[in-house]
Design a protein around this motif. Structure first.
Motif, PDB file in Angstrom:
ATOM      1  N   TYR A   1     -11.899   4.440  -1.538  1.00  0.00           N
ATOM      2  CA  TYR A   1     -12.589   3.147  -1.526  1.00  0.00           C
ATOM      3  C   TYR A   1     -12.106   2.285  -2.689  1.00  0.00           C
ATOM      4  CZ  TYR A   1     -16.524  -0.177  -1.521  1.00  0.00           C
ATOM      5  OH  TYR A   1     -17.292  -1.312  -1.489  1.00  0.00           O
ATOM      6  N   CYS A   2     -12.076   2.864  -3.887  1.00  0.00           N
ATOM      7  CA  CYS A   2     -11.676   2.099  -5.074  1.00  0.00           C
ATOM      8  C   CYS A   2     -10.184   1.786  -5.077  1.00  0.00           C
ATOM      9  CB  CYS A   2     -12.057   2.866  -6.335  1.00  0.00           C
ATOM     10  SG  CYS A   2     -13.844   3.017  -6.576  1.00  0.00           S
ATOM     11  N   ILE A   3      -9.380   2.678  -4.506  1.00  0.00           N
ATOM     12  CA  ILE A   3      -7.950   2.385  -4.385  1.00  0.00           C
ATOM     13  C   ILE A   3      -7.752   1.154  -3.515  1.00  0.00           C
ATOM     14  CG2 ILE A   3      -5.764   3.221  -3.425  1.00  0.00           C
ATOM     15  CD1 ILE A   3      -6.661   6.055  -4.311  1.00  0.00           C
ATOM     16  N   ASP A   4      -8.430   1.094  -2.388  1.00  0.00           N
ATOM     17  CA  ASP A   4      -8.374  -0.094  -1.530  1.00  0.00           C
ATOM     18  C   ASP A   4      -8.840  -1.340  -2.282  1.00  0.00           C
ATOM     19  OD1 ASP A   4      -7.468   1.350   0.617  1.00  0.00           O
ATOM     20  OD2 ASP A   4      -9.322   1.244   1.776  1.00  0.00           O
ATOM     21  N   ALA A   5     -10.025  -1.233  -2.890  1.00  0.00           N
ATOM     22  CA  ALA A   5     -10.647  -2.402  -3.514  1.00  0.00           C
ATOM     23  C   ALA A   5      -9.790  -2.965  -4.639  1.00  0.00           C
ATOM     24  CB  ALA A   5     -12.036  -2.036  -4.036  1.00  0.00           C
TER      25      ALA A   5
ATOM     26  N   LEU B   1     -20.569   5.744  -1.197  1.00  0.00           N
ATOM     27  CA  LEU B   1     -19.928   4.753  -0.331  1.00  0.00           C
ATOM     28  C   LEU B   1     -18.951   5.407   0.637  1.00  0.00           C
ATOM     29  CD1 LEU B   1     -19.265   1.834  -2.851  1.00  0.00           C
ATOM     30  CD2 LEU B   1     -21.270   2.245  -1.424  1.00  0.00           C
ATOM     31  N   ASP B   2     -18.541   4.642   1.650  1.00  0.00           N
ATOM     32  CA  ASP B   2     -17.599   5.151   2.636  1.00  0.00           C
ATOM     33  C   ASP B   2     -16.228   5.356   2.012  1.00  0.00           C
ATOM     34  OD1 ASP B   2     -19.486   5.161   4.696  1.00  0.00           O
ATOM     35  OD2 ASP B   2     -19.151   3.027   5.088  1.00  0.00           O
ATOM     36  N   LYS B   3     -15.348   6.012   2.749  1.00  0.00           N
ATOM     37  CA  LYS B   3     -14.041   6.376   2.206  1.00  0.00           C
ATOM     38  C   LYS B   3     -13.110   5.190   2.013  1.00  0.00           C
ATOM     39  CE  LYS B   3     -14.838  10.767   1.936  1.00  0.00           C
ATOM     40  NZ  LYS B   3     -14.984  11.396   0.615  1.00  0.00           N
ATOM     41  N   ALA B   4     -13.292   4.125   2.778  1.00  0.00           N
ATOM     42  CA  ALA B   4     -12.362   2.996   2.688  1.00  0.00           C
ATOM     43  C   ALA B   4     -13.118   1.699   2.431  1.00  0.00           C
ATOM     44  CB  ALA B   4     -11.545   2.873   3.963  1.00  0.00           C
TER      45      ALA B   4
ATOM     46  N   ALA C   1      -5.120  -2.846 -13.099  1.00  0.00           N
ATOM     47  CA  ALA C   1      -4.110  -1.797 -12.959  1.00  0.00           C
ATOM     48  C   ALA C   1      -4.667  -0.462 -13.455  1.00  0.00           C
ATOM     49  CB  ALA C   1      -2.852  -2.175 -13.724  1.00  0.00           C
ATOM     50  N   ILE C   2      -5.436  -0.495 -14.545  1.00  0.00           N
ATOM     51  CA  ILE C   2      -6.096   0.717 -15.048  1.00  0.00           C
ATOM     52  C   ILE C   2      -7.099   1.236 -14.025  1.00  0.00           C
ATOM     53  CG2 ILE C   2      -7.687   1.599 -16.804  1.00  0.00           C
ATOM     54  CD1 ILE C   2      -6.340  -0.409 -18.764  1.00  0.00           C
ATOM     55  N   ASN C   3      -7.910   0.325 -13.465  1.00  0.00           N
ATOM     56  CA  ASN C   3      -8.896   0.728 -12.448  1.00  0.00           C
ATOM     57  C   ASN C   3      -8.226   1.437 -11.278  1.00  0.00           C
ATOM     58  OD1 ASN C   3     -10.657  -0.682 -14.074  1.00  0.00           O
ATOM     59  ND2 ASN C   3     -10.956  -2.379 -12.656  1.00  0.00           N
ATOM     60  N   LEU C   4      -7.119   0.865 -10.815  1.00  0.00           N
ATOM     61  CA  LEU C   4      -6.413   1.437  -9.671  1.00  0.00           C
ATOM     62  C   LEU C   4      -5.822   2.797 -10.032  1.00  0.00           C
ATOM     63  CD1 LEU C   4      -5.311   1.310  -6.815  1.00  0.00           C
ATOM     64  CD2 LEU C   4      -3.466  -0.183  -7.650  1.00  0.00           C
ATOM     65  N   ALA C   5      -5.217   2.898 -11.207  1.00  0.00           N
ATOM     66  CA  ALA C   5      -4.613   4.163 -11.624  1.00  0.00           C
ATOM     67  C   ALA C   5      -5.666   5.262 -11.774  1.00  0.00           C
ATOM     68  CB  ALA C   5      -3.850   3.964 -12.933  1.00  0.00           C
ATOM     69  N   VAL C   6      -6.784   4.944 -12.413  1.00  0.00           N
ATOM     70  CA  VAL C   6      -7.854   5.935 -12.588  1.00  0.00           C
ATOM     71  C   VAL C   6      -8.435   6.336 -11.234  1.00  0.00           C
ATOM     72  CG1 VAL C   6     -10.169   6.310 -13.537  1.00  0.00           C
ATOM     73  CG2 VAL C   6      -8.401   5.243 -14.944  1.00  0.00           C
ATOM     74  N   SER C   7      -8.542   5.379 -10.324  1.00  0.00           N
ATOM     75  CA  SER C   7      -9.053   5.685  -8.980  1.00  0.00           C
ATOM     76  C   SER C   7      -8.129   6.646  -8.235  1.00  0.00           C
ATOM     77  CB  SER C   7      -9.231   4.392  -8.181  1.00  0.00           C
ATOM     78  OG  SER C   7     -10.191   3.550  -8.797  1.00  0.00           O
ATOM     79  N   LYS C   8      -6.832   6.539  -8.474  1.00  0.00           N
ATOM     80  CA  LYS C   8      -5.886   7.507  -7.902  1.00  0.00           C
ATOM     81  C   LYS C   8      -6.121   8.889  -8.482  1.00  0.00           C
ATOM     82  CE  LYS C   8      -1.912   7.280  -6.501  1.00  0.00           C
ATOM     83  NZ  LYS C   8      -0.435   7.354  -6.443  1.00  0.00           N
ATOM     84  N   VAL C   9      -6.320   8.960  -9.782  1.00  0.00           N
ATOM     85  CA  VAL C   9      -6.569  10.237 -10.450  1.00  0.00           C
ATOM     86  C   VAL C   9      -7.792  10.927  -9.853  1.00  0.00           C
ATOM     87  CG1 VAL C   9      -7.318  11.275 -12.635  1.00  0.00           C
ATOM     88  CG2 VAL C   9      -5.469   9.598 -12.623  1.00  0.00           C
ATOM     89  N   ASN C  10      -8.829  10.142  -9.561  1.00  0.00           N
ATOM     90  CA  ASN C  10     -10.103  10.690  -9.078  1.00  0.00           C
ATOM     91  C   ASN C  10     -10.208  10.767  -7.556  1.00  0.00           C
ATOM     92  OD1 ASN C  10     -11.186  11.109 -11.681  1.00  0.00           O
ATOM     93  ND2 ASN C  10     -11.716   8.942 -11.827  1.00  0.00           N
ATOM     94  N   ILE C  11      -9.118  10.494  -6.873  1.00  0.00           N
ATOM     95  CA  ILE C  11      -9.066  10.571  -5.398  1.00  0.00           C
ATOM     96  C   ILE C  11     -10.218   9.775  -4.795  1.00  0.00           C
ATOM     97  CG2 ILE C  11      -8.691  12.094  -3.433  1.00  0.00           C
ATOM     98  CD1 ILE C  11      -8.213  14.388  -5.370  1.00  0.00           C
ATOM     99  N   CYS C  12     -10.265   8.481  -5.127  1.00  0.00           N
ATOM    100  CA  CYS C  12     -11.333   7.593  -4.644  1.00  0.00           C
ATOM    101  C   CYS C  12     -10.724   6.548  -3.708  1.00  0.00           C
ATOM    102  CB  CYS C  12     -12.036   6.924  -5.822  1.00  0.00           C
ATOM    103  SG  CYS C  12     -13.420   5.865  -5.346  1.00  0.00           S
TER     104      CYS C  12
END
Length: 342
Positions: A80-84, A163-166, A67-78
């Motif tokens: 690929y990581c949001i998907d993953a 890496l690619d966007k998604a 959940a932390i990984n996903l939240a931080v990935s949102k903050v950083n507009i990533c």
């Protein structure tokens, strides 16, 4: 993968092959690990940080870390990581939490502590935010929680560049590909299986933890993985970037207030005006990585590679800027005395 070509293991018993062996025993060589293979010492130190932070559950469960990984990935507009990490959470049977974070609907998270930790992670780039001054966790939980956030402030920046966007080119939660990826993650143990702490530490020599990471001391394995990754970053960047240029970049990053720089890159041209062309190529790539990693494109990479053609050099600058920024972000977190005594 863009701009760099991962190196495959050899028959030699060298650091590169030893790291590959560990990864293949305990997970799979996923792209966020593989991109570091162009520099064996960073490959080993990044794997150690990834393993000891995410694959080992001590005081904090994996679903909280994801959940932390996903939240931080949102903050950083990533993207690929949001998907993953949406898919990771789904593999942990926490799809509702993933959807809540993706949709900014934190009220849908039933667990109050998890909700507060997600809100803390979403606020981690705001140095004066109340939750950074009064975190919703204690000092025993801090090593795993702060290290998870730090590692993804680091990782998101590299992913946005290399890496690619998604992660998969499908809408969230739909399609056979999402189901297949979830099954692979579960089968390989990327989710759902905790490891024995410390096994990755045999790859690199023990070193001393710097004062900035004192929050990690309750967990000696995360302590050493952070310390060794710091040493690896510093050794790699010092091979070809002068101390003057390092200090120039690090001073600018250390003064950052967490604010988005916007869509224009004019700010980086202003900041680097007056540097010689080689230094400017380094500083421009490093500062864009730190503040606007999604803006690093082929033009920026080509400019850098005109002076520094090796993949290891490119990775070194991106990793250095990413990790230094993540360290600055972690320094904004204040653990009050009442938490340190918990």
């Amino acid at each position: 993968m863009k701009y760099i070509t991962p190196i495959k293991p050899t028959d030699k018993n060298d650091l590169l092959s030893q790291t590959y062996t560990q990864i293949r025993k305990e997970a799979v060589p996923i792209p966020i690990l593989m991109m570091h293979s162009v520099c064996p010492i960073l490959f080993a130190s990044n794997w150690s940080l990834f393993r000891e932070t995410f694959l080992v559950d001590k005081q904090v469960s994996r679903d909280i870390k994801e959940a932390i990984n996903l939240a931080v990935s949102k903050v950083n507009i990533c993207p690929y990581c949001i998907d993953a990490h949406s898919i990771m959470l789904s593999g942990l049977k926490q799809q509702k939490i993933a959807i809540a974070i993706v949709n900014n609907d934190l009220n849908a998270i039933a667990n109050p502590k998890l909700k507060n930790i997600v809100e803390w992670a979403l606020s981690s780039n705001q140095p004066n935010h109340t939750l950074l001054q009064n975190p919703p966790f204690n000092s025993v939980e801090a090593p795993e929680i702060i290290a998870a956030a730090l590692n993804f402030h680091y990782t998101n920046r590299l992913v946005n560049i290399f890496l690619d966007k998604a992660f998969i080119p499908l809408p969230f939660g739909k399609g056979i590909a999402s189901w297949i990826v979830r099954q692979v993650m579960v089968k390989t143990g990327l989710v759902g299986v905790s490891r024995t702490a410390g096994k990755s530490l045999v790859l690199l020599p023990e070193t001393t933890l710097t004062d900035e990471f004192q929050w990690a001391t309750p967990n000696p394995f995360i302590t050493q993985s952070l310390a060794r990754h710091t040493v690896a970053i510093n050794k790699t960047i010092s091979k070809f970037v002068s101390q003057d240029v390092q200090s120039f970049v690090e001073q600018i990053i250390s003064q950052w207030d967490g604010q988005d720089k916007g869509i224009s890159r004019q700010w980086v041209d202003i900041l680097t005006d007056g540097l010689d062309l080689r230094a400017k190529a380094i500083a421009k790539l490093a500062l864009l990585t730190a503040f606007s990693s999604f803006q690093v494109d082929k033009t920026v990479i080509d400019e850098f590679k005109s002076y520094f053609p090796l993949d290891e050099q490119l990775l070194a600058v991106v990793a250095w800027a990413s990790f230094y920024t993540a360290r600055i972000i972690a320094s904004w977190i204040n653990l009050p005395q009442r938490l340190l005594s918990t």
